[in-house]
Design a protein around this motif. Structure first.
Motif, PDB file in Angstrom:
ATOM      1  N   ALA A 110      65.865  55.607 -59.909  1.00 27.35           N
ATOM      2  CA  ALA A 110      64.951  54.465 -59.965  1.00 27.35           C
ATOM      3  C   ALA A 110      63.958  54.602 -61.117  1.00 27.35           C
ATOM      4  CB  ALA A 110      64.207  54.332 -58.634  1.00 27.35           C
ATOM      5  N   THR A 111      63.458  55.814 -61.341  1.00 23.56           N
ATOM      6  CA  THR A 111      62.512  56.029 -62.437  1.00 23.56           C
ATOM      7  C   THR A 111      63.197  55.845 -63.791  1.00 23.56           C
ATOM      8  OG1 THR A 111      61.331  57.631 -61.042  1.00 23.56           O
ATOM      9  CG2 THR A 111      60.819  57.629 -63.393  1.00 23.56           C
ATOM     10  N   ALA A 112      64.428  56.325 -63.904  1.00 22.48           N
ATOM     11  CA  ALA A 112      65.173  56.151 -65.148  1.00 22.48           C
ATOM     12  C   ALA A 112      65.440  54.673 -65.422  1.00 22.48           C
ATOM     13  CB  ALA A 112      66.487  56.925 -65.084  1.00 22.48           C
ATOM     14  N   LEU A 113      65.812  53.922 -64.395  1.00 18.54           N
ATOM     15  CA  LEU A 113      66.036  52.486 -64.572  1.00 18.54           C
ATOM     16  C   LEU A 113      64.749  51.778 -64.981  1.00 18.54           C
ATOM     17  CD1 LEU A 113      68.396  51.692 -61.545  1.00 18.54           C
ATOM     18  CD2 LEU A 113      68.989  51.700 -63.978  1.00 18.54           C
ATOM     19  N   ALA A 114      63.625  52.197 -64.396  1.00 17.43           N
ATOM     20  CA  ALA A 114      62.333  51.607 -64.768  1.00 17.43           C
ATOM     21  C   ALA A 114      61.996  51.911 -66.227  1.00 17.43           C
ATOM     22  CB  ALA A 114      61.237  52.126 -63.841  1.00 17.43           C
ATOM     23  N   GLY A 115      62.232  53.151 -66.667  1.00 19.76           N
ATOM     24  CA  GLY A 115      61.979  53.507 -68.058  1.00 19.76           C
ATOM     25  C   GLY A 115      62.882  52.760 -69.024  1.00 19.76           C
ATOM     26  N   TRP A 116      64.125  52.547 -68.618  1.00 23.16           N
ATOM     27  CA  TRP A 116      65.095  51.844 -69.455  1.00 23.16           C
ATOM     28  C   TRP A 116      64.740  50.364 -69.602  1.00 23.16           C
ATOM     29  CZ3 TRP A 116      70.233  49.560 -67.563  1.00 23.16           C
ATOM     30  CH2 TRP A 116      70.995  49.130 -68.637  1.00 23.16           C
ATOM     31  N   GLY A 315      45.015  63.089 -76.354  1.00 21.48           N
ATOM     32  CA  GLY A 315      46.406  63.306 -75.978  1.00 21.48           C
ATOM     33  C   GLY A 315      47.090  62.087 -75.397  1.00 21.48           C
ATOM     34  N   LEU A 316      46.303  61.133 -74.911  1.00 19.11           N
ATOM     35  CA  LEU A 316      46.885  59.925 -74.335  1.00 19.11           C
ATOM     36  C   LEU A 316      46.862  58.746 -75.310  1.00 19.11           C
ATOM     37  CD1 LEU A 316      45.462  60.015 -70.686  1.00 19.11           C
ATOM     38  CD2 LEU A 316      47.582  60.998 -71.581  1.00 19.11           C
ATOM     39  N   SER A 317      46.582  59.017 -76.565  1.00 28.73           N
ATOM     40  CA  SER A 317      46.484  57.921 -77.539  1.00 28.73           C
ATOM     41  C   SER A 317      47.823  57.209 -77.739  1.00 28.73           C
ATOM     42  CB  SER A 317      45.980  58.460 -78.885  1.00 28.73           C
ATOM     43  OG  SER A 317      46.859  59.458 -79.388  1.00 28.73           O
ATOM     44  N   ALA A 318      48.916  57.927 -77.497  1.00 34.08           N
ATOM     45  CA  ALA A 318      50.239  57.318 -77.666  1.00 34.08           C
ATOM     46  C   ALA A 318      50.702  56.587 -76.414  1.00 34.08           C
ATOM     47  CB  ALA A 318      51.268  58.390 -78.048  1.00 34.08           C
ATOM     48  N   LEU A 319      49.883  56.598 -75.376  1.00 33.00           N
ATOM     49  CA  LEU A 319      50.264  55.951 -74.117  1.00 33.00           C
ATOM     50  C   LEU A 319      50.145  54.435 -74.236  1.00 33.00           C
ATOM     51  CD1 LEU A 319      51.019  56.450 -71.079  1.00 33.00           C
ATOM     52  CD2 LEU A 319      48.561  56.277 -70.608  1.00 33.00           C
ATOM     53  N   THR A 320      51.184  53.733 -73.872  1.00 31.39           N
ATOM     54  CA  THR A 320      51.159  52.275 -73.835  1.00 31.39           C
ATOM     55  C   THR A 320      50.946  51.801 -72.406  1.00 31.39           C
ATOM     56  OG1 THR A 320      53.543  52.087 -73.478  1.00 31.39           O
ATOM     57  CG2 THR A 320      52.764  52.229 -75.767  1.00 31.39           C
ATOM     58  N   TRP A 321      50.642  50.532 -72.252  1.00 26.57           N
ATOM     59  CA  TRP A 321      50.436  50.030 -70.889  1.00 26.57           C
ATOM     60  C   TRP A 321      51.734  50.083 -70.100  1.00 26.57           C
ATOM     61  CZ3 TRP A 321      53.056  45.935 -68.774  1.00 26.57           C
ATOM     62  CH2 TRP A 321      53.708  45.059 -69.638  1.00 26.57           C
ATOM     63  N   ARG A 322      52.856  49.974 -70.776  1.00 25.39           N
ATOM     64  CA  ARG A 322      54.133  50.075 -70.078  1.00 25.39           C
ATOM     65  C   ARG A 322      54.381  51.510 -69.588  1.00 25.39           C
ATOM     66  NH1 ARG A 322      55.399  46.107 -73.959  1.00 25.39           N
ATOM     67  NH2 ARG A 322      56.376  44.234 -73.039  1.00 25.39           N
ATOM     68  N   GLY A 323      53.991  52.505 -70.416  1.00 28.08           N
ATOM     69  CA  GLY A 323      54.110  53.890 -69.986  1.00 28.08           C
ATOM     70  C   GLY A 323      53.222  54.183 -68.797  1.00 28.08           C
ATOM     71  N   ALA A 324      52.000  53.647 -68.822  1.00 35.74           N
ATOM     72  CA  ALA A 324      51.086  53.822 -67.696  1.00 35.74           C
ATOM     73  C   ALA A 324      51.625  53.129 -66.451  1.00 35.74           C
ATOM     74  CB  ALA A 324      49.707  53.268 -68.049  1.00 35.74           C
ATOM     75  N   VAL A 389      53.009  60.031 -71.555  1.00 37.97           N
ATOM     76  CA  VAL A 389      53.442  59.464 -70.275  1.00 37.97           C
ATOM     77  C   VAL A 389      53.431  60.532 -69.186  1.00 37.97           C
ATOM     78  CG1 VAL A 389      55.403  58.460 -69.034  1.00 37.97           C
ATOM     79  CG2 VAL A 389      54.828  57.639 -71.327  1.00 37.97           C
ATOM     80  N   VAL A 390      53.974  61.700 -69.485  1.00 39.42           N
ATOM     81  CA  VAL A 390      54.038  62.764 -68.485  1.00 39.42           C
ATOM     82  C   VAL A 390      52.638  63.270 -68.137  1.00 39.42           C
ATOM     83  CG1 VAL A 390      54.860  65.112 -68.044  1.00 39.42           C
ATOM     84  CG2 VAL A 390      56.378  63.440 -69.105  1.00 39.42           C
TER      85      VAL A 390
END
Length: 426
Positions: A110-116, A315-324, A389-390
């Protein structure tokens, strides 16, 4: 007077060690946790206007991150295995088997499908992030893990047992999925082919899992006999109450299994559980567990302090709202829903099933797997984005579950006591 960088390092290390000793008792039964405090302290210290602390770059220091987190996970697994009182078995560990055999792969899927779909990641990247975030870690919310070893075999409640045993095993069982992501990424670079599936199934799944379990059980039985029943008193280490033997055991188990190309994390937990079964009521288990628990708190506190510093340095500067959003979906929807449905109804009270499902805490193991994967393969997404993201997922998990653990577990304990009283009444 100039500030000494060395002096600051020693002061921070000393204060951190003292905090690791004091904080768990101060925050006990409160909507707070020691990991939360270490994260916040790291964030605050790295914001100080002094150029004394180094820049934290997990991308450029991947090998260092991998080995530091590797040590922490090994120590935590040994401590968890020694703490579990319940005898190993198909029925007695049934909740664990459902969480590992059904909830874990479905959560990864489910997490992989969400990331995809949500982030547009390639299948290999989506699978990698899902596998990296698969291991759970109740160390980061002490209220939901079993305590120290006791004489009674079934004195731990089902929630604490399920979460501890699940975390002890899924740290090793996540490895095949990480290896699948590496193989899928390599296949996408050289031309699509399904030939890697056979090698993955036979070697990465069947062979390496078998070696990990076998080494853990065999070594655990040999050392259990040595510790408790050796004819020579000098070799009967249980008579000498030296806790560091547990650390030596974990190192031997992990190192030997890795040399034989098995999964060392799985072997360490299997070794600890097998040693515990050798002489279950013996007080030496408490000595070894106490030693490992102290080291675990020191290492975890130090690593979370650095995680807080990494966040403070951007460290979270590369985080997008989709990643969050992906992180929040995993923590608030995917794991709770799948974890609840994966536990067969009727086996436990719905409240216990719900708490077990919700507290799928992400922690140090995720950092290890990401550092390992990025050091052994290439992926079609910048490493900084994956780290963001992690890291965001782990930080949110630490605060979310850390705040909720004490009140939720206290409520569950009250509910269990009330239910037992009602069943005892004629």
């Amino acid at each position: 007077m100039e500030l000494s960088g060395t002096g600051l390092v020693y002061a921070v290390l000393g204060l951190g060690a003292l905090g690791a000793a004091v904080l768990p008792r101060i925050v006990a039964r409160r909507p707070l946790s020691a990991p939360m405090i270490f994260l916040a302290l790291g964030f605050a210290v790295f914001l100080l206007p002094f150029d004394l602390l180094p820049d934290l770059d997990p991308v450029g220091s991947g090998t260092t991150v991998q080995h530091l987190t590797e040590i922490c996970v090994v120590v935590a697994l040994m401590g968890a295995g020694l703490a579990i009182n319940r005898p190993f078995g198909r029925r007695s560990w049934s909740t664990t088997w459902w969480l590992l055999g059904l909830a874990m792969p479905l959560t990864i899927l489910a997490t992989a499908l969400a990331g995809w779909t949500l982030l547009g990641w390639a299948p290999a990247v989506a699978l990698l992030v899902a596998a990296v975030l698969a291991p759970t870690d109740p160390v980061l919310a002490g209220e939901v893990r079993v305590g120290e070893p006791t004489d009674a075999q079934y004195d731990e409640d089902e929630v604490r047992f399920a979460l501890t045993s699940e975390a002890g095993l899924n740290d090793g069982l996540a490895f095949p999925f990480v290896m699948a992501a590496l193989a899928l990424s390599a296949a996408s670079l050289t031309g699509w082919s399904g030939s890697w599936l056979w090698h993955w199934a036979l070697v990465e799944v069947l062979l390496r899992l078998t070696v990990g379990v076998a080494v853990g059980i065999v070594l655990g039985r040999l050392l259990g006999r040595l510790f408790f029943r050796a004819r020579n008193e000098s070799l009967r280490l249980s008579e000498h109450s030296e806790g560091f033997v547990a650390l030596a055991t974990a190192a031997v188990s992990y190192g030997l299994t890795e040399l034989l190309h098995g999964y060392g994390f799985l072997a360490v937990f299997a070794t600890a559980v097998t040693i515990r079964a050798a002489e279950r009521p013996h007080g030496y288990h408490r000595v070894m567990h106490s030693f490992m628990d102290q080291i675990e708190r020191l290492l975890t506190g130090a690593l979370l302090f650095l995680v807080g510093g990494f966040v403070a340095q951007g460290g979270l500067s590369a985080l997008t709202w989709r990643g969050a959003l992906l992180a929040m979906l995993l923590l608030l929807v995917i794991r709770p829903l799948i974890g609840y449905l994966a536990q067969p109804p009727g086996t436990r009270a719905p409240s216990a099933r719900l708490v077990t499902a919700v507290f799928g805490i992400r922690g140090i193991g995720s950092f290890f797997y990401l550092a390992y994967a990025l050091g052994h393969g290439e992926f079609a997404v910048e490493a900084g984005q994956l780290w963001a993201v992690v890291t965001f997922t782990v930080v949110v998990s630490v605060f979310l579950h850390g705040v909720a653990a004490a009140p939720v577990v206290a409520w569950l304990d009250r509910w269990d006591r009330r239910r037992h009283l009602e069943t005892e009444q004629p």
